[in-house]
Design a protein around this motif. Structure first.
Motif, PDB file in Angstrom:
ATOM      1  N   GLN A   1      30.892   3.097  26.631  1.00 28.07           N
ATOM      2  CA  GLN A   1      30.888   3.735  27.953  1.00 28.07           C
ATOM      3  C   GLN A   1      31.872   3.054  28.893  1.00 28.07           C
ATOM      4  O   GLN A   1      32.578   3.715  29.655  1.00 28.07           O
ATOM      5  CB  GLN A   1      29.482   3.707  28.546  1.00 28.07           C
ATOM      6  N   ARG A   2      31.937   1.722  28.826  1.00 27.45           N
ATOM      7  CA  ARG A   2      32.923   1.014  29.660  1.00 27.45           C
ATOM      8  C   ARG A   2      34.340   1.390  29.260  1.00 27.45           C
ATOM      9  O   ARG A   2      35.219   1.563  30.110  1.00 27.45           O
ATOM     10  CB  ARG A   2      32.717  -0.490  29.550  1.00 27.45           C
TER      11      ARG A   2
ATOM     12  N   TRP B   1      35.089   4.777  30.747  1.00 22.90           N
ATOM     13  CA  TRP B   1      35.386   4.712  32.188  1.00 22.90           C
ATOM     14  C   TRP B   1      36.788   4.155  32.436  1.00 22.90           C
ATOM     15  O   TRP B   1      37.495   4.629  33.322  1.00 22.90           O
ATOM     16  CB  TRP B   1      34.333   3.893  32.928  1.00 22.90           C
TER      17      TRP B   1
ATOM     18  N   THR C   1      39.771   6.110  34.294  1.00 25.12           N
ATOM     19  CA  THR C   1      40.523   5.496  35.395  1.00 25.12           C
ATOM     20  C   THR C   1      42.016   5.540  35.104  1.00 25.12           C
ATOM     21  O   THR C   1      42.829   5.854  35.994  1.00 25.12           O
ATOM     22  CB  THR C   1      40.056   4.035  35.607  1.00 25.12           C
TER      23      THR C   1
END
Length: 148
Positions: free
Chosen positions: A116-117, A120, A124
Motif C-alpha cells: 500500500q505504501r 501511494w 504521488t
C-alpha cells in the motif's frame, strides 16, 4: 351381462434364490478399515467403513506488491527526465521488493502494508508527473506567446 373378474388367488411363494458370492478387489494402496458383513436374505450390508477425513486450510491471498507499476513508472519518468517523480519511485521500488519478499515469507500483513505504501508513492509520482507535464506545457505556451 355383468361379468365379475375371477377371485384373487395369490401365487405360491418360494424362497429367493441364493445370491452369488461378492468378490471385491482393492487397489494395493488402499487399506480398508474394519468392516462387518451381515447376511440377511441374500444381501450384503456394510455396517462400518472408514470415515473420510476433512482438512480445513485457510489461505490468505497474496498482497499486491505493485512492482510492475513501479517499474513502468520508473521507465516513463526516466525517459522524460522527471526527477521529482523519479525521487518518489526509488522508495516505491524498495517497498515493492520488500512486499514481494514478505509475500514469499508468508507475512501477508507486512506485505500488504508495504504494498500500500508503494502504491501511494506510485500515485504521488504519477500526480507530480502529470502536474509537471502540465506546468511544462503551460510554460512553453507562455514563452511562445511572449516571443511572438
Amino acid at each position: 351381462m355383468s361379468a365379475h373378474p375371477p377371485p384373487y388367488t395369490p401365487l405360491p411363494t418360494t424362497d429367493p434364490p441364493e445370491a452369488p458370492p461378492v468378490y471385491t478387489s482393492q487397489p494395493p494402496s488402499y487399506t480398508p478399515g474394519p468392516a462387518v458383513l451381515q447376511q440377511q436374505y441374500s444381501t450384503v450390508a456394510v455396517t462400518s467403513h472408514p470415515t473420510p477425513q476433512r482438512l480445513l486450510v485457510t489461505v490468505e491471498p497474496r498482497a499486491a506488491d505493485n512492482l510492475v507499476l513501479t517499474i513502468v513508472m520508473m521507465l516513463i519518468c526516466a525517459g522524460l527526465l522527471n526527477v521529482v517523480a523519479f525521487a518518489c519511485l526509488v522508495p516505491a521500488l524498495v517497498l515493492s521488493l520488500q512486499s514481494m519478499a514478505a509475500n514469499e515469507a508468508g507475512d501477508y500483513s507486512l506485505a500488504r502494508r508495504r504494498g500500500q505504501r508503494s502504491l501511494w508513492l506510485n500515485l504521488t509520482a504519477m500526480i507530480s508527473f502529470i502536474a509537471l507535464m502540465i506546468l511544462g506545457i503551460l510554460l512553453g505556451v507562455v514563452l511562445v506567446i511572449t516571443r511572438a
